[in-house]
Scaffold this active site. Structure first.
Site, PDB file in Angstrom:
ATOM      1  N   ARG A 118      29.753  68.688  30.341  1.00  0.00           N
ATOM      2  CA  ARG A 118      29.540  68.807  31.772  1.00  0.00           C
ATOM      3  C   ARG A 118      29.613  70.288  32.127  1.00  0.00           C
ATOM      4  NH1 ARG A 118      35.163  67.157  34.723  1.00  0.00           N
ATOM      5  NH2 ARG A 118      34.533  68.865  36.084  1.00  0.00           N
ATOM      6  N   ASN A 156      32.120  68.486  41.672  1.00  0.00           N
ATOM      7  CA  ASN A 156      33.357  67.942  41.104  1.00  0.00           C
ATOM      8  C   ASN A 156      34.118  69.085  40.448  1.00  0.00           C
ATOM      9  OD1 ASN A 156      34.973  65.509  40.226  1.00  0.00           O
ATOM     10  ND2 ASN A 156      34.596  66.470  38.249  1.00  0.00           N
ATOM     11  N   GLU A 157      35.316  69.320  40.912  1.00  0.00           N
ATOM     12  CA  GLU A 157      36.199  70.290  40.254  1.00  0.00           C
ATOM     13  C   GLU A 157      35.493  71.612  39.971  1.00  0.00           C
ATOM     14  OE1 GLU A 157      37.616  68.144  36.832  1.00  0.00           O
ATOM     15  OE2 GLU A 157      39.163  67.123  37.985  1.00  0.00           O
ATOM     16  N   GLU A 312      42.006  62.335  42.618  1.00  0.00           N
ATOM     17  CA  GLU A 312      42.016  61.823  41.255  1.00  0.00           C
ATOM     18  C   GLU A 312      43.409  61.924  40.676  1.00  0.00           C
ATOM     19  OE1 GLU A 312      39.395  63.491  38.343  1.00  0.00           O
ATOM     20  OE2 GLU A 312      37.673  63.548  39.694  1.00  0.00           O
ATOM     21  N   GLU A 360      35.076  60.781  27.855  1.00  0.00           N
ATOM     22  CA  GLU A 360      36.370  60.370  28.386  1.00  0.00           C
ATOM     23  C   GLU A 360      36.596  58.871  28.206  1.00  0.00           C
ATOM     24  OE1 GLU A 360      36.840  62.153  32.281  1.00  0.00           O
ATOM     25  OE2 GLU A 360      37.368  64.061  31.335  1.00  0.00           O
ATOM     26  N   HIS A 363      40.125  58.009  28.544  1.00  0.00           N
ATOM     27  CA  HIS A 363      40.819  58.327  29.795  1.00  0.00           C
ATOM     28  C   HIS A 363      41.278  57.014  30.424  1.00  0.00           C
ATOM     29  CE1 HIS A 363      41.587  60.105  33.706  1.00  0.00           C
ATOM     30  NE2 HIS A 363      41.246  61.287  33.256  1.00  0.00           N
TER      31      HIS A 363
END
Lengths: 664, 664, 664
Positions: A118, A156-157, A312, A360, A363
């Site tokens: 990503r 995102n982030e 999150e 992930e 996760h």
């Protein structure tokens, strides 16, 4: 500018948000049906959708496929679940790499990353900027009026580094805006050292791979630039979406971590609702709890005390040094409620259903690999029910009499190469001080160095290494007006350009603190030094000369024996303490409890029982979270929002349990 | 060739140099005035100027600005401070990177470094060579007759690696000169192994990134080449300056460290005055002192016993594993005097005034950040006064009856990949042996393997892994004529081309030592082996077969139990010892004291009291430095140059104190 | 397809091979004469020639020089030593790099390696493929009828990684063949996660440097591809040589190690004789012995029980963490005989004579640097004599009642990033289980997950993380028919595409094992957990729900207290055990001995005495190797092939000694 009136996801006014990232594109449609039923069982009311769906939404450049997302959003709308609709710009599709190789990110050493993970984009590349705005616009236009739409989740982030030529050009422009002339830049960066004077703006590069220690001012400015550059990318998307949907709040989820080039104080001026991701890195008992309180207080502080949202967290695991360690039964619930107690407008997770594949796949998720017939999912569903019972507490403001000053630029600067110790860790000291406050039962606001401090009894200042003159003046003025302040070593040592201030270390606070720091004495590795008052110091010590300050504690041995270690300076109506070493946990507890008491507070006598009070005009709410194996009781009277009855005088909180009481 | 008559900086004849790097371009002119006053207070008489001023002196290619330097030099001249005028070629300006991207250094992996630090140049690039000679010529022409000019300081710490195509071409030419034909090169490098035979000179590359273990002969030759290539750069500048100012000595300051590709024996043939920078890496009590003695003896040895100059040291800190650890009060003075006792023609520091910014803003300086009103500056000024009192001792030659053989090529070769142990550390063994001599009170000369050894009673040979036949013959001849020699394991194992000599390890010394080393037995990590005489060995052991040697000590356990560990071989009029393991400190002390005693010396009985004697025709001088907390007295009679009175029989040296006595 | 009839090197039928890599091109011809005499002394009958001779055989592209090799082979033929003739394609010459820069290997980060070591080629580059086939053809044509030629040794230790564009194209083609459509690939790789859906085959790249965690399915497929790609290179050469010399067996020596991208199960379908190199990495007593047994059983298993050949080992050293540690006297012999006992058709070394130069100049050799007058060479020669005495035992088949399932893909997958623990080590668990069998005296076959298991009493399954459905069915069917099986944690967790199977971890074996694994609880670092039956677990634990299984042992403390740790599920005629943690050595020993006993075996009562029996129709042979300091006796009657006499009832095996008995 954030719009305070948009701090509720649309359609969830008055309710606490509960849900997580929902990625239905990973599953066949028959699973979607089960998803919605389980969401209902669990009380889910908000899910983040589309956050990494770019390659699905735009399978070829300029060709869009929204049908599947239409279906997802319609399904959610029917089920009464709201969508936190994301723009997918954190991960461009493979076609993007091939169409725009110049828009891939380049490392310090010149390696151009490719897709396959990503964040494979350069934030300054024109092609990326255009593609990101295009997909955001398409989403905005298509779903502006969709009934499921509750909030925009941009990107995102944000936290992508790049050192390519696009970034070089943008950095140079940013520097021109900051410094105006090359003479000023050369002066600010001390380019006279090592023959680095610039005669041309185009010669200034990002801090790429070089032969030896790089320029510390360049390093710090590059992080500042990168934060601003990423923020500009957020604003580009935000403005498009705001134009299309002026009534829908817009956020982006912050990532916390030393690597992230984002000064969140600046970012929080631009989002409608602060939202943070929280992945603690230590699973030890109470340590995760202290981290959680810190992050929650920080998130509240970033928004200036406004509500915020935990966007999150991992439902069932804490990843510590690469190990996914399970949260013990009940712990996920207590940690989540700690966030809510401290101002979060809900509890969100990554992610709804555990992935079968992808990076992930391990996760943890609300619905784990073992499925809903699991202890883990049951705890999730029970939390959803709890949130439904306590939503009213959101109306209260978190009560805090202590402020902790937090400054990411000092964090960044102290980690740079060339410092007198390789392990100066601003964040660790700040968190240690905050944890001591937590253990003392003192809820703290986390504030900017230039914040209005008038309402606080006590202000604690972890190593504020980098500081502007007005920030230092703000601290002095707080003390002058009667405040109690304690500053840690190296505070006030350098100016905004990362140049050492004259007058010894901590020179910018010399007058306020009444000390002159003549020498620094780092303590390597496990080395310690003892204080005359019994504490142990590690990591750092100094040769401090007390000028107007009185000596609270001295070094007891070594070359510093007999010299001041902790001082206090009466000044104006207040007092300013100086702590020249990193105290062990017990010593820090003693100091912080003493400061809390001296500033009019009352240190806690129930260790591990977390108490937070929310106050409003109409009512107060008390959150009590028992993170220990002991039975605790706390003075409280009112309505027990969890148990449902009335509490008279004493609320008992069983081991591992919690209570929320509407007082009065 | 160095010119022995130019070993005094001009204008400082008969005085000890005292000062440091002076970088006034980092400060406004008003600070310069304070600088000069403080220099006078401290007794400073020499400062290094302009060492990193290229971008200031030549702000655009070919455009020079000397006005500020004129002013600085005039000011120094007026104040009676001499200039050690540097050429700034260690750090090309940013414009250089843009004008000559091919002249930037390239790593083994192909990463091209950019400006932003120092040393961002390729030493073989034509553009760099031209630019460096040009700025040196300009400086030479402008300041040839300036009254402040006392010495030329070419470049700074030569030690830049590069693997680019310019370097490849230069390496290939160097190899053609060394080997003449490809057949000889293929033979020397054993290219028959792993299919590396070269059929074309242009196919030989620097040891760039390759798939697995590289060729050990190529690695060693590349370091040799790089040393010669950098030295050629020095000579290019030196010759220009010598032409312009035949009466001004020319030096360059050596950097010590495993990474530096410089064979200082060759370099010392080319400088007028050897000068070294010394940054010890260990701050433990006595350890820094032993390191200091080693470096000082090495510097003296490099110049063949001539005077030399300590050009840089950090005034107040020792940087150990990244931590800047303060020198205890008095320690800087004693360490400085140890250098002077061992032949340094003065004491110089980096730098005069602590920088506010730049990569080394936290490097300690004569005038620290806290300013002159500090313990640190007071000690500097006091040292200046001491140097004024003891300058006469410079006339004496350091007395040494022991020689330690030092060979950088063995150091390099033993650190290469593919060795039978990953932690073979020539330098550590050499320093450990030298430290044992220091503790035994035996001042040592450090000499080249081919040096004339006739004047020594004892010669110690740390692992002389790489050795030419004539070097081995030199050692044998010394023993034959009656000398006592001790050689450490692996000595004589490979030839100059890094090929193992036949006849077992240490094969080249088999006859001299009277042993055959059949097997090597490395000791990993903390593993140890005990000797029958009580010592402990670590790092290394061997299956040694005594041929003509007698066994001094055996291994006491393990598979080597009963086999020789230390041997002595009577040969000619002398004896040759062999030490097949790395002894613990106590064991090494015993061995070295025994060797000192057997060769006619008398080991010290005052541990930590450093005694060095300088002898001349007219007088002798005794330096006594007490590095301990004990009171020591030493037999001495004469004039106390520090206290000023007369010493009769016994000089008392208080804890942490020192004395210098003109004997007689 | 391998040709079973070609499993003897031609001309050595009925004899055990003994020798090593012989590189005469490193030595002058006068040394060759000594070589041949020493080979005869030592009983050498086979040497590998030419393995790294490309630059000598083809000094310029297309120009060949075979004269020296003619001479070598003629000399060997005269001396009765056979040649294992190698193709030199593991190390292209320097001219190759310059002629074909696109055929050099490129790292994940884009660094193109150059020559200067070995393996500097891209396996997919057309130029490399052509050059490799050309030199192999030339060798084949020239030496097809040479009397020395006994076997072809293609290449050396295939295992080269490359990420260049040639590889990208080949990977994409391989994926097209594997998946057919992009939809299937996108599904298999879960590209819906993080926006990685591919719309074009050409967009799929090797897993080059990317921004964050890569795609786990892509990683695993890339290793599979690389194994197939390298195998295709082997087949290209093999087919050329087979065409020219249909009667000469063809092999390639396998390298073992986590880094090597070779699925040896597939490779073993293509070689005529499996041959392996064995370089153990741990020299501790018995540990090397257990490693040796594992590797030998693996080599035998790869060939489906057929004979194989130990092609390389280091004669005198074990390299552990970079240290070359000597093998104690006698150990080399016992380790070699362990290989022979377990099916090796001989004992080969790298290399014959220790090199003077080159990257492996310190690699140990049959003739060490100290020469033949050494303990080391004497042991080599004595081993040669022993092999002559025991060759008849080769006729027997190794007796094994236990199978250990071994799967390199699980090894690879568990080491990938993104796993819930960073230190999941399939190989370590498999070796630990095998070592427990070794200590229990149970000789094991190592088998493929889909192997026919009917002949085994017990099947042990280390973490078979990646498994196809038919492999899982094979295990179930074995149990159904009465087998005893034990599977370790994570077995059956993911499918072939590295996607987690539904139903909890180990989901693919849920029915067979009768458990559902609800949560994983990794144990970081030194953390341990105790079992109710006294064992200690480390690295891993799980929340296991027993469905049909009975609980053998439970966790005794922590959040898992009272939950199953080891279970056994009666199923069909057999039973299936599940082990959810990594047991300490004692605990594993207890479990394995129990399983051996329950499945009808008898655990050993002579620890460290290695016993292996070879059975044939005509006779049985017993190998007894005493790796301890104790005296052991073993029940045996027959002919003592070593001592020469007769054994009646009891064979005594002295400490460090060995015996081989023809029983009956």
């Amino acid at each position: 500018m954030p719009r305070r009136e948009l701090a509720w996801p649309r359609g969830l006014e008055g309710r606490l948000c509960f849900g997580g990232d929902y990625n239905p594109e990973q599953w066949p449609e028959r699973v979607w049906v089960e998803d919605v039923m389980l969401m209902r069982d669990a009380g889910v009311n908000l899910v983040t959708v589309g956050v990494f769906s770019w390659s699905r939404l735009e399978p070829r450049e300029g060709e869009f496929d929204f049908e599947w997302l239409d279906k997802v959003l319609d399904m959610l709308a029917s089920a009464g679940v709201k969508a936190n609709l994301a723009t997918p710009t954190a991960s461009p599709p493979p076609w993007f790499s091939f169409a725009h190789p110049d828009a891939l990110p380049v490392t310090r050493e010149g390696v151009r990353h490719v897709h396959g993970s990503r964040d494979t984009f350069c934030p300054s590349a024109p092609a990326y900027r255009q593609a990101a705005v295009r997909i955001a616009s398409e989403l905005g236009r298509r779903y502006a009026d969709h009934p499921a739409l509750a909030m925009w989740h941009v990107h995102n982030e944000y936290g992508t580094w790049c050192f390519c030529d696009h970034v070089a050009a943008a950095f140079s422009s940013w520097l021109q805006r900051r410094y105006g002339t090359l003479d000023r830049l050369n002066e600010a960066w001390t380019t006279s050292f090592w023959s680095q004077s610039y005669g041309d703006w185009s010669h200034i590069l990002p801090p790429r791979s070089t032969q030896y220690v790089p320029n510390p001012s360049q390093l710090l400015d590059f992080r500042r630039f990168l934060s601003d550059e990423l923020l500009a990318r957020f604003i580009e998307q935000r403005d498009v979406l705001r134009e299309l949907t002026p009534d829908v709040p817009i956020t982006t989820n912050y990532v916390l971590g030393a690597w992230a080039p984002a000064n969140l104080w600046a970012w929080s001026q631009e989002v409608d609702l602060v939202s943070v991701d929280h992945y603690p890195g230590d699973a030890r008992p109470l340590v995760t709890e202290q981290e959680t309180a810190f992050v929650a207080d920080l998130a509240r502080g970033l928004g200036g005390g406004r509500p915020w949202l935990l966007m999150e967290q991992a439902p069932h695991h804490i990843t510590a040094r690469g190990y996914s360690l399970p949260k013990e039964p009940g712990r996920m619930t207590r940690l989540s409620l700690s966030h809510v107690a401290r101002g979060s407008r809900g509890v969100m997770f990554f992610q709804w259903r555990a992935s079968r594949g992808g990076a992930e796949q391990h996760h943890s998720a609300m619905v784990p690999h073992a499925g809903p017939a699991s202890r883990a999912f049951k705890e999730v569903a029970a939390l959803g029910a709890v949130l439904g019972k306590i939503a009213e507490a959101d109306a209260g403001t978190v009560e805090a009499h202590v402020a902790l000053v937090w400054d990411p630029e000092s964090w960044w600067a102290l980690r740079q190469p060339g410092m007198p110790a390789p392990d100066l860790d601003y964040d660790a000291v700040a968190r240690a001080v905050h944890a001591a406050l937590w253990r003392a039962g003192a809820t703290a606001d986390i504030v900017h160095p230039r914040a209005d401090l008038t309402s606080y009894r006590l202000v604690l200042v972890p190593p504020l290494y980098v500081a502007a003159d007005d920030a230092l003046a703000n601290l002095a003025s707080y003390v002058d007006r009667g405040g109690v302040l304690a500053a840690w070593y190296l505070s006030g040592s350098v100016d905004l350009e990362n140049r050492i201030r004259p007058g010894g270390y901590a020179g910018g606070l010399r007058e306020l603190l009444g000390v002159r720091v003549e020498e620094i004495h780092p303590l390597p590795g496990d080395a310690t030094v003892t204080l005359t008052t019994g504490e142990t110091g590690h990591r750092w010590s100094e040769l401090v000369r007390a000028e107007s300050a009185r000596v609270v504690s001295k070094y007891a041995a070594g070359v510093l024996a007999g010299q001041p270690a902790i001082t206090a300076n009466a000044r104006g109506a207040g007092s300013a303490w100086y702590v020249s070493t990193q105290l062990d946990e017990g010593g820090l507890d003693r100091l912080v409890r003493r400061l809390v008491a001296e500033s009019g507070g009352e240190p806690s006598s129930s260790p591990g029982l977390e108490l937070v009070r929310r106050r409003s005009v109409g009512a107060d709410w008390l959150f009590a979270l028992n993170h220990t194996d002991a039975d605790w009781s706390v003075a409280a009277s009112g309505t027990d929002l969890i148990g449902g009855g009335r509490v008279e005088g004493l609320l008992r909180v069983a081991p591992g349990s919690f209570g929320v009481v509407r007082e009065g």
